[in-house]
Scaffold this active site. Structure first.
Site, PDB file in Angstrom:
ATOM      1  N   CYS A   2     -54.412  12.722  26.807  1.00 19.54           N
ATOM      2  CA  CYS A   2     -54.710  12.599  28.044  1.00 19.54           C
ATOM      3  C   CYS A   2     -54.677  10.921  28.593  1.00 19.54           C
ATOM      4  CB  CYS A   2     -56.147  13.088  28.634  1.00 19.54           C
ATOM      5  SG  CYS A   2     -56.246  14.826  28.372  1.00 19.54           S
ATOM      6  N   ARG A  27     -48.802  10.207  27.633  1.00 20.41           N
ATOM      7  CA  ARG A  27     -50.102  10.793  26.886  1.00 20.41           C
ATOM      8  C   ARG A  27     -50.185  12.129  27.178  1.00 20.41           C
ATOM      9  NH1 ARG A  27     -53.112   6.362  25.455  1.00 20.41           N
ATOM     10  NH2 ARG A  27     -54.977   7.686  25.147  1.00 20.41           N
ATOM     11  N   TRP A  77     -53.357  16.424  28.588  1.00 19.82           N
ATOM     12  CA  TRP A  77     -52.505  17.199  27.461  1.00 19.82           C
ATOM     13  C   TRP A  77     -53.723  18.191  27.069  1.00 19.82           C
ATOM     14  CZ3 TRP A  77     -54.046  17.710  22.215  1.00 19.82           C
ATOM     15  CH2 TRP A  77     -52.812  18.407  21.478  1.00 19.82           C
ATOM     16  N   ASN A 103     -60.816  11.740  28.626  1.00 23.46           N
ATOM     17  CA  ASN A 103     -59.899  11.709  27.383  1.00 23.46           C
ATOM     18  C   ASN A 103     -60.704  12.063  26.193  1.00 23.46           C
ATOM     19  OD1 ASN A 103     -57.862  11.293  25.532  1.00 23.46           O
ATOM     20  ND2 ASN A 103     -58.237   8.967  25.822  1.00 23.46           N
ATOM     21  N   GLY A 104     -60.226  12.990  25.613  1.00 25.24           N
ATOM     22  CA  GLY A 104     -61.122  13.258  24.329  1.00 25.24           C
ATOM     23  C   GLY A 104     -61.346  14.663  23.846  1.00 25.24           C
ATOM     24  N   GLU A 488     -37.901  14.370   8.461  1.00 21.72           N
ATOM     25  CA  GLU A 488     -38.008  13.811   9.652  1.00 21.72           C
ATOM     26  C   GLU A 488     -36.822  14.379  10.472  1.00 21.72           C
ATOM     27  OE1 GLU A 488     -39.759  12.185  11.246  1.00 21.72           O
ATOM     28  OE2 GLU A 488     -38.603  11.065  12.943  1.00 21.72           O
ATOM     29  N   LYS A 492     -37.507  16.111  14.050  1.00 19.41           N
ATOM     30  CA  LYS A 492     -36.853  15.690  15.205  1.00 19.41           C
ATOM     31  C   LYS A 492     -36.347  16.776  16.002  1.00 19.41           C
ATOM     32  CE  LYS A 492     -37.801  12.536  16.231  1.00 19.41           C
ATOM     33  NZ  LYS A 492     -38.949  12.044  15.287  1.00 19.41           N
ATOM     34  N   GLU A 495     -38.880  19.488  17.461  1.00 21.13           N
ATOM     35  CA  GLU A 495     -39.734  19.052  18.524  1.00 21.13           C
ATOM     36  C   GLU A 495     -38.896  18.740  19.581  1.00 21.13           C
ATOM     37  OE1 GLU A 495     -41.941  15.275  18.122  1.00 21.13           O
ATOM     38  OE2 GLU A 495     -40.338  14.018  17.141  1.00 21.13           O
ATOM     39  N   HIS A 511     -36.710  27.827  -5.117  1.00 21.13           N
ATOM     40  CA  HIS A 511     -37.944  28.236  -5.618  1.00 21.13           C
ATOM     41  C   HIS A 511     -38.639  29.219  -4.548  1.00 21.13           C
ATOM     42  CE1 HIS A 511     -37.874  26.420  -9.336  1.00 21.13           C
ATOM     43  NE2 HIS A 511     -37.704  25.074  -8.687  1.00 21.13           N
ATOM     44  N   LYS A 610     -47.417  11.551  23.617  1.00 23.42           N
ATOM     45  CA  LYS A 610     -46.879  10.463  22.730  1.00 23.42           C
ATOM     46  C   LYS A 610     -48.066   9.786  21.918  1.00 23.42           C
ATOM     47  CE  LYS A 610     -43.668   7.242  21.549  1.00 23.42           C
ATOM     48  NZ  LYS A 610     -42.535   7.937  20.779  1.00 23.42           N
TER      49      LYS A 610
HETATM   50  O1  M6R Z   1     -48.481   7.110  16.819  1.00 24.23           O
HETATM   51  P1  M6R Z   1     -48.168   7.597  15.685  1.00 24.23           P
HETATM   52  O2  M6R Z   1     -47.254   7.121  14.903  1.00 24.23           O
HETATM   53  O3  M6R Z   1     -49.485   7.646  14.872  1.00 24.23           O
HETATM   54  O4  M6R Z   1     -48.169   9.198  16.161  1.00 24.23           O
HETATM   55  C1  M6R Z   1     -47.859  10.026  14.917  1.00 24.23           C
HETATM   56  C2  M6R Z   1     -47.314  11.403  15.410  1.00 24.23           C
HETATM   57  O5  M6R Z   1     -48.015  11.658  16.346  1.00 24.23           O
HETATM   58  C3  M6R Z   1     -45.718  11.222  15.977  1.00 24.23           C
HETATM   59  O6  M6R Z   1     -45.093  10.639  15.075  1.00 24.23           O
HETATM   60  C4  M6R Z   1     -45.270  12.395  16.265  1.00 24.23           C
HETATM   61  O7  M6R Z   1     -44.838  13.200  15.167  1.00 24.23           O
HETATM   62  C5  M6R Z   1     -43.892  12.045  17.030  1.00 24.23           C
HETATM   63  N1  M6R Z   1     -43.690  13.296  18.064  1.00 24.23           N
HETATM   64  C6  M6R Z   1     -42.870  12.106  16.354  1.00 24.23           C
HETATM   65  O8  M6R Z   1     -41.752  11.996  16.932  1.00 24.23           O
END
Ligand code: M6R
Length: 615
Positions: A2, A27, A77, A103-104, A488, A492, A495, A511, A610
């Site tokens: 948030c 956020r 969020w 926020n929290g 990764e 990507k 998400e 396995h 983010k």
């Molecule tokens: O700000 P940070 O790098 O600590 O964030 C970590 C993850 O939340 C962040 O990498 C998340 O997985 C992204 N959505 C990846 O694209």
């Protein structure tokens, strides 16, 4: 997560709040809301979904909102309760005198709710924030003072919070408090601001006070007073914000993600500049604060991070162990904090985070700090909470990353880790791998050009993305240093396209995961020329034997092997050790084009944010 914002001054509060919220949308974007105070009246407007929905509502209320010069706002969020209008902030108490944004996460909100219900509080939402609003209002009933009410309420709250409150009976102030969630107070002339992050207020002021945990602040139009947890007034520490008011634009790209992918060659140049100038000289790392003698005493490295940053850390393990010969563990921060970890003053703990605000990583870093380990923070945000905890702060300077899916920050983290691994080796005076190090330095310097070459040929990746966009599942495989690339690449894809994608070490396929293979499960294999090429190739054969469609990503495929693949994406020639930095560009583009082809919200995928400031 948030984002919160507050304004008090002579300008029209609403437009400042909305502009601030637009810079905080990274956020969260489940709902938004503002509370505008005019004399002793507070009007609240809320909307489900993205900020644009709130803007549409506000357009119809222009005559009312233009009169308000004090207000607070929120972008959500969802943590507690569905992302509905009723759960959107701001929240109020029974008599609606107090209005709060938060926020929290309030961990003891159920107990507090039960107690407050007995006192007659009536709850309309499912949120923990509404509980806090009632609690502060309840405390206000004892003192008729918003500062005292906030101070007393936060003592009863367990968990993380940044609060921003206004009260109808004290219409000249905003009262703020924080614990384990970011909050800054922007300092203006005859006006002041409150925000979760700098971009929300940078257009209006370059000066701010970073509120610390357990402090409570009273923000008026021409004064800011901050009190510690013993109610002692403390001196304001005003800092200059490290940002220019920049117009964050897509620069002609359809999405921020695509723009950020294309910025990666410059990002590499930035990270290298002044640290690696030529292959003959040692890496310079002025930000690294341990002397070479202390570096020689390091017995282990622990890397803590989440998501994409965690994947960068996995590459880091590979290269730190290979070059600096220091045993390195990599762990998701969210797991590290629930173990009785073994770390001491000879342990180097590296926190990697784009935002520098990821709650799990902050907690992990604090845990390691308590064990006297040297804390290295690799981050894109030098103004973040994590940066402030660092003993050695290594900024990656990737520039603001707007798209929720991390791309250029990952690249910057990778390059920082390559430099760090070589630096540690050189400071330890190790003489092994000299030739390989020289070659790697040369490759790092030429990497930006190779990324640019790759980005010039995106047509093939687009074609393949379209071809595979209708599949519901994907498997990514690789071995060795590219195993994190498989993780990764899968992250990507899932998400931003919501396709179920999983990364595996190629050797693990047999396995268990191989049971899932058939013609409906494409397998993307990363197999660079190098020590694992033949092994990954064998795993590809095994997949092909189960009718899986095979996509190869490689800098070289032997002529005899080409027909094994349904599709091949060739990258410029690169050593195995540096190949993650090129392979990832292909995987980012593939995910991007699949998501774009499917018409998904590339930059703001559902359910994500983010900056993840809750555990
Ligand atoms: O700000 P940070 O790098 O600590 O964030 C970590 C993850 O939340 C962040 O990498 C998340 O997985 C992204 N959505 C990846 O694209």
């Amino acid at each position: 997560m948030c984002g919160i914002i507050g304004y008090i001054g002579d300008r029209e509060a609403c437009s400042i709040l909305v502009s601030g919220l637009s810079h905080l949308e990274y956020r969260g974007y489940d709902s938004s809301g503002v509370a505008l105070m005019e004399k002793d009246n507070v009007n609240i407007y809320k909307a489900e979904g993205k900020l644009i929905n709130l803007v549409e509502i506000l357009k119809t209320k222009q005559d009312v909102i233009s009169k308000a010069h004090i207000g607070i706002g929120h972008i959500r969020w969802a943590t507690h309760g569905l992302p509905t209008t009723i759960n959107a902030h701001p929240h109020t108490c029974n008599c609606k005198n107090l209005t709060l944004v938060h926020n929290g996460i309030i961990e003891n909100y159920q107990e507090l709710k039960e107690e407050l219900t007995k006192e007659g509080c009536i709850f309309k939402s499912q949120t923990d924030t509404e509980v806090a609003a009632h609690l502060i209002a309840h405390e206000y009933g004892k003192t008729n003072d918003l500062l005292l009410a906030m101070q007393s309420a936060v003592k009863k709250i367990k968990g993380a919070f940044a609060f921003c409150a206004i009260h109808k009976k004290e219409p000249d102030k905003i009262v703020v408090a924080k614990r384990n969630a970011p909050l800054i107070i922007g300092v203006g002339e005859g006006e002041n601001f409150v925000a979760s992050d700098i971009p929300a207020i940078i257009e209006y002021t370059k000066k701010a006070i970073y509120l610390c945990d357990y402090q409570v602040g009273v923000v008026k139009k021409d004064s800011i007073k901050i009190y510690d947890d013993k109610n002692q007034l403390i001196e304001n520490k005003i800092e200059y914000l490290p940002f220019e008011a920049i117009a964050i634009s897509k620069m002609g790209y359809k999405h921020f993600m695509l723009k950020e992918i294309h910025e990666q060659s410059d990002v590499v140049r930035n990270v290298l500049s002044s640290k690696l100038t030529d292959i003959e000289h040692e890496i310079k790392f002025d930000e690294f604060k341990l002397t070479s003698n202390k570096i020689k005493n390091i017995t282990r490295v622990q890397i803590v991070a989440c998501g994409t940053s965690l994947h960068a850390g996995l590459v880091g393990k590979y290269i730190i162990e290979k070059f600096a010969r220091i045993p390195t563990d990599v762990e998701p921060s969210s797991e590290y904090i629930y173990r009785d970890t073994i770390a001491d003053e000879n342990t180097l703990v590296i926190g990697i985070s784009q935002s520098g605000e990821t709650a799990d990583t902050i907690t992990a870093i604090k845990q390691a700090k308590n064990r006297n380990s040297h804390i290295v923070i690799i981050t894109n945000r030098t103004d973040s909470t994590m940066a402030r905890l660092a003993d050695s702060l290594l900024p990656v300077n990737a520039g603001i990353e707007v798209s929720v899916a991390a791309t250029k920050s990952y690249m910057a983290q990778l390059i920082s880790l390559y430099l760090l691994a070589i630096y540690l080796k050189e400071q330890k005076g190790l003489k092994e791998n000299e030739k390989e190090i020289q070659n790697l330095k040369h490759e790092l310097i030429t990497l930006p050009n190779k990324i640019e070459m790759l980005l010039e040929k995106t047509d093939e990746i687009q074609r393949i993305a379209k071809k595979y966009s209708s599949y519901k599942d994907f498997i990514f495989i690789a071995r060795g240093i590219n195993y994190p690339s498989a993780l990764e690449g899968a992250l990507k894809l899932k998400e931003i396209s919501y396709i179920n994608a999983t990364g595996y070490g190629a050797g693990e396929l047999k396995h268990g995961p191989i049971a899932m293979l058939d013609s409906n499960m494409p397998v993307l294999a990363i197999l660079n020329s190098g020590i694992v090429y033949d092994k990954v190739l064998s795993n590809c054969e095994e997949a092909k034997a189960r009718q899986a469609k095979l996509i190869g990503v490689s800098d070289y495929i032997a002529q005899k092997d080409i027909n094994l693949f349904d599709d091949l994406i060739l990258i410029p020639a690169v050593s195995d050790i540096l190949s993650p930095a090129l392979n990832i560009v292909v995987l980012q583009l593939l995910a991007y084009y699949i998501s774009e082809y499917l018409g998904k919200d590339v930059d703001q995928p559902r359910n994500l944010a983010k900056s993840v400031t809750v555990e």
